[in-house]
Write an enzyme that holds these catalytic residues in place. Structure first.
Site, PDB file in Angstrom:
ATOM      1  N   TRP A  43      36.075 -15.930 -17.446  1.00  0.00           N
ATOM      2  CA  TRP A  43      36.926 -16.039 -18.531  1.00  0.00           C
ATOM      3  C   TRP A  43      38.332 -15.814 -18.306  1.00  0.00           C
ATOM      4  CZ3 TRP A  43      32.694 -12.859 -17.934  1.00  0.00           C
ATOM      5  CH2 TRP A  43      32.889 -11.625 -17.734  1.00  0.00           C
ATOM      6  N   ARG A  44      38.875 -15.695 -16.957  1.00  0.00           N
ATOM      7  CA  ARG A  44      40.124 -15.565 -16.836  1.00  0.00           C
ATOM      8  C   ARG A  44      40.997 -16.903 -16.501  1.00  0.00           C
ATOM      9  NH1 ARG A  44      41.026 -10.264 -14.461  1.00  0.00           N
ATOM     10  NH2 ARG A  44      40.821  -9.024 -16.430  1.00  0.00           N
ATOM     11  N   GLU A  56      34.732 -10.944 -24.350  1.00  0.00           N
ATOM     12  CA  GLU A  56      34.911  -9.660 -24.910  1.00  0.00           C
ATOM     13  C   GLU A  56      33.975  -8.888 -25.504  1.00  0.00           C
ATOM     14  OE1 GLU A  56      37.258  -7.727 -23.976  1.00  0.00           O
ATOM     15  OE2 GLU A  56      38.608  -9.267 -23.139  1.00  0.00           O
ATOM     16  N   THR A  62      28.445  -3.790 -21.518  1.00  0.00           N
ATOM     17  CA  THR A  62      27.931  -4.402 -20.341  1.00  0.00           C
ATOM     18  C   THR A  62      28.816  -4.417 -19.238  1.00  0.00           C
ATOM     19  OG1 THR A  62      26.603  -5.908 -21.942  1.00  0.00           O
ATOM     20  CG2 THR A  62      26.694  -6.296 -19.743  1.00  0.00           C
ATOM     21  N   LEU A  99      20.348  -8.144 -22.566  1.00  0.00           N
ATOM     22  CA  LEU A  99      21.951  -7.391 -22.560  1.00  0.00           C
ATOM     23  C   LEU A  99      21.797  -6.123 -23.238  1.00  0.00           C
ATOM     24  CD1 LEU A  99      24.635 -10.085 -22.863  1.00  0.00           C
ATOM     25  CD2 LEU A  99      24.448  -8.347 -21.377  1.00  0.00           C
ATOM     26  N   GLY A 100      20.928  -6.090 -24.261  1.00  0.00           N
ATOM     27  CA  GLY A 100      20.934  -4.937 -25.260  1.00  0.00           C
ATOM     28  C   GLY A 100      21.885  -5.161 -26.391  1.00  0.00           C
ATOM     29  N   TYR A 101      21.840  -4.092 -27.381  1.00  0.00           N
ATOM     30  CA  TYR A 101      22.760  -4.116 -28.365  1.00  0.00           C
ATOM     31  C   TYR A 101      22.863  -5.501 -29.055  1.00  0.00           C
ATOM     32  CZ  TYR A 101      24.309   0.112 -26.308  1.00  0.00           C
ATOM     33  OH  TYR A 101      24.280   1.653 -25.732  1.00  0.00           O
ATOM     34  N   TYR A 139      40.055  -3.422 -31.082  1.00  0.00           N
ATOM     35  CA  TYR A 139      40.026  -3.622 -29.777  1.00  0.00           C
ATOM     36  C   TYR A 139      39.934  -5.319 -29.344  1.00  0.00           C
ATOM     37  CZ  TYR A 139      38.994  -4.546 -24.676  1.00  0.00           C
ATOM     38  OH  TYR A 139      39.027  -5.031 -23.773  1.00  0.00           O
ATOM     39  N   ASP A 157      41.130   0.593 -24.998  1.00  0.00           N
ATOM     40  CA  ASP A 157      39.696   1.022 -25.000  1.00  0.00           C
ATOM     41  C   ASP A 157      39.711   2.132 -23.860  1.00  0.00           C
ATOM     42  OD1 ASP A 157      40.405  -0.185 -22.271  1.00  0.00           O
ATOM     43  OD2 ASP A 157      38.864  -1.497 -22.043  1.00  0.00           O
ATOM     44  N   CYS A 211      42.232   3.362 -11.105  1.00  0.00           N
ATOM     45  CA  CYS A 211      42.424   4.499 -11.852  1.00  0.00           C
ATOM     46  C   CYS A 211      40.829   4.644 -12.497  1.00  0.00           C
ATOM     47  CB  CYS A 211      43.367   4.522 -12.929  1.00  0.00           C
ATOM     48  SG  CYS A 211      43.824   6.074 -13.457  1.00  0.00           S
ATOM     49  N   CYS A 221      47.654   2.738  -5.769  1.00  0.00           N
ATOM     50  CA  CYS A 221      48.068   2.420  -7.379  1.00  0.00           C
ATOM     51  C   CYS A 221      49.457   1.729  -7.466  1.00  0.00           C
ATOM     52  CB  CYS A 221      48.213   3.650  -8.276  1.00  0.00           C
ATOM     53  SG  CYS A 221      48.132   3.344  -9.894  1.00  0.00           S
TER      54      CYS A 221
HETATM   55  S1  SF4 Z   1      48.681   7.284  -9.687  1.00  0.00           S
HETATM   56 FE1  SF4 Z   1      47.583   5.454 -10.464  1.00  0.00          FE
HETATM   57  S2  SF4 Z   1      45.249   5.819  -9.919  1.00  0.00           S
HETATM   58 FE2  SF4 Z   1      46.481   7.960  -9.768  1.00  0.00          FE
HETATM   59  S3  SF4 Z   1      46.196   8.760 -11.773  1.00  0.00           S
HETATM   60 FE3  SF4 Z   1      48.047   7.855 -11.749  1.00  0.00          FE
HETATM   61  S4  SF4 Z   1      47.432   5.775 -12.820  1.00  0.00           S
HETATM   62 FE4  SF4 Z   1      45.529   6.772 -11.837  1.00  0.00          FE
END
Ligand code: SF4
Length: 369
Positions: A43-44, A56, A62, A99-101, A139, A157, A211, A221
């Protein structure tokens, strides 16, 4: 935690102290990373609000891997909102099986019929109209509006809560009404309003790929240089805070007010944790208890005489109860007192020119008004 306490935490914490330059660096690093590393999903790259809506709703409860095939089957059975509106309930449920819900599927069917009845089968473009569809919460509204129409709405989210709370080192809980309001405002501050759809998808991917809840990959990151939790495993494990799960720890802070004639010594807190960047007296914080009298008397040597100890009211943070004492020392030496940086000497009469944490500000105002 009582909602009053959460409110206090929210009020005490400013939404963000980021400069516009830092915010724009955050956005550009995030978007560049997304261009090179974002997930490739069915869906991108589409701007069809119907397909974005379907994806969404499927992803609400899921995992992406599980939702992938369902998305393809759903879209090939019902390629547009009209075809879904005409579907029988049993057919939709059959497609959803596993899929549930299931209320998600039934709500989508109702919403598709709403679109046909109220908007002639054209998916609405206005935020309030999208939000009024059955099963579409804030959301999903933000996701559809931003990805399909590039409307400047931030999605919030689980991924976004996690990334923002860590980037900001923010202890505001995510599971209370005032806490959620706080994060919605924070998300709007960080949002790239020109590229809202792409930014929102990049935040989702950053939370899902880098993250992550238990093992954030800080070295990979893109926003690490702006993150206050970077490489701090203890803080990363703590954030985001859930008030209902918080174990409160007692911490004891001894502050040392070092008075030399008309001046006192202060230092600036680092840019992490609470009260970041504010001024304070030299201090020591520990678990379990305050420093003993002997430790206090030995701390600065015989030229500093301990003249008074003042207990300040406890200060409650989300997961810590701070017990605070200020020990006032008077300089007795023949020459002037001297300390090295980061300590700096300021005139007592200038104390109001410096920003101190709330408990120290109240102490200074009552002792040196
Ligand atoms: S540096 Fe990036 S991965 Fe590390 S805690 Fe911060 S946002 Fe999360």
């Amino acid at each position: 935690m009582a909602s009053k306490e959460v409110n206090n935490v929210c009020e005490e914490r400013e939404h963000s102290q980021r400069t516009e330059g830092e915010l724009s660096l955050f956005r550009s690093k995030l978007l560049k990373w997304f261009d090179n590393h974002g997930r490739i999903l069915p869906w991108r790259g589409i701007a069809d609000p119907y397909k974005i809506w379907v994806s969404e709703i499927i992803l609400q409860q899921t995992q992406v891997v599980q939702g992938w095939d369902y998305y393809h089957r759903f879209i090939s059975a019902y390629p547009n909102v009209q075809s879904l509106a005409e579907a029988k309930e049993e057919e939709v449920l059959l497609l959803w099986q596993g899929l549930g819900y299931y209320s998600r599927a039934l709500n989508m069917l109702t919403a598709a019929r709403q679109v046909v009845e109220l908007y002639g089968g054209i998916f609405p473009r206005e935020e309030r109209d999208v939000a009024s569809l059955k099963g579409v919460g804030p959301y999903t509204t933000a996701a559809i509006m931003s990805i399909a129409y590039n409307a400047p709405l931030a999605v919030v989210d689980g991924n976004v809560y996690r990334v923002l709370s860590r980037v900001e080192g923010c202890e505001v809980p995510i599971d209370t009404t005032p806490g959620q309001k706080f994060y919605r405002t924070l998300a709007e501050i960080f949002l790239d309003r020109e590229k809202a759809g792409k930014y929102n998808q990049a935040m989702m991917d950053l939370g899902a790929m880098i993250c992550t809840p238990s093992t954030p990959q800080c070295p990979e990151c893109p926003v690490a240089e702006l993150c206050l939790s970077r490489d701090n495993l203890e803080l990363q494990q703590l954030l985001p805070i859930k008030a209902k799960r918080v174990a409160v720890e007692d911490r004891y802070i001894d502050y040392f007010l070092l008075l030399d004639g008309d001046s006192l010594w202060v230092e600036r807190r680092d840019k992490k944790g609470i009260w970041k960047g504010l001024y304070q007296f030299p201090m020591q914080e520990q678990k379990g208890r305050f420093l003993t009298e002997r430790q206090l008397n030995e701390r600065y040597g015989e030229d500093w005489k301990l003249v008074e100890t003042t207990d300040l009211p406890d200060h409650r943070l989300t997961h810590r109860q701070l017990h605070i004492r200020v020990h006032t020392y008077q300089w007795q030496g023949e020459l002037s007192s001297a300390f090295e940086s980061p300590l700096e000497q300021i005139a007592i009469s200038d104390h109001h020119l410096y920003a101190f944490p709330k408990p120290l500000r109240a102490f200074l105002n009552s002792h040196f008004s």
